[in-house]
Design an enzyme around this catalytic site. Sequence first.
Site, PDB file in Angstrom:
ATOM      1  N   ILE A  82       0.853  -1.185   0.000  1.00  0.00           N
ATOM      2  CA  ILE A  82       0.000   0.000   0.000  1.00  0.00           C
ATOM      3  C   ILE A  82       0.889   1.235   0.000  1.00  0.00           C
ATOM      4  CG2 ILE A  82      -1.817   1.261   1.210  1.00  0.00           C
ATOM      5  CD1 ILE A  82      -2.471  -1.493   2.586  1.00  0.00           C
ATOM      6  N   LYS A  83       0.665   2.099  -0.983  1.00  0.00           N
ATOM      7  CA  LYS A  83       1.497   3.289  -1.135  1.00  0.00           C
ATOM      8  C   LYS A  83       0.765   4.486  -0.549  1.00  0.00           C
ATOM      9  CE  LYS A  83       4.547   5.091  -4.779  1.00  0.00           C
ATOM     10  NZ  LYS A  83       4.774   5.063  -6.244  1.00  0.00           N
ATOM     11  N   LEU A  84       1.421   5.156   0.398  1.00  0.00           N
ATOM     12  CA  LEU A  84       0.829   6.281   1.122  1.00  0.00           C
ATOM     13  C   LEU A  84       1.716   7.508   0.999  1.00  0.00           C
ATOM     14  CD1 LEU A  84       0.026   4.337   4.420  1.00  0.00           C
ATOM     15  CD2 LEU A  84      -1.652   5.014   2.693  1.00  0.00           C
TER      16      LEU A  84
END
Length: 217
Positions: A82-84
Amino acid sequence: MKFFVDTAEIDAIAELNDLGMVDGVTTNPSLILKSGRNILEVTKEICDLVDGPVSAEVVALEADAMIAEGRKLAEIADNITIKLPLTWDGLKACKVLSGEGHMINVTLCFSANQALIAAKAGATFISPFIGRLDDINLDGMDLIQDIRTIYDNYGFETQILAASIRSVNHVLDAARIGADVMTAPPEVIKKLASHPLTDKGLEQFMADWKKTGQNIL
């Protein structure tokens, strides 16, 4: 050094993957737009093709919505990262989602202090953007070096993922410093094999071989 491919183009990923050059893939909203594909569909296709981590980015700006989007993206496959974004809300989401066992790539990092707090929030990867710092007359490699020093000082397990790589020299410098991962467009990875002296030498070999009048097959 691990090689991640920065693209959502399936054919480009497949070509490099067949050569063993793909340890993972990074995507972002701009790359999804360029692919013209649905984010869930193309990300699933990439995850089926590649064994390593595949970064899929949330688009929400508030922590609760980021968490919800992150959980949705994580359902695509076991190798989703998951890219935040590196914002305060992004760090809140990082803490929650990493605590649930998800891989997290905290992106848009432009300072060592940002990298420090991302590691403390549980990031699996930190993505410092080299090229964009170079664009404003700062040396992106100085940032990679500072993060490497800080992480080594305190034993952080967060991996440095050198991003916004635009040249083969970026790759070389990041490898020298000790970045754990680099992500680059397919065309940059292919250029790693190129050298004018290789081309010149091959040209000479082919000319000499032609004079022999021989064939191997």
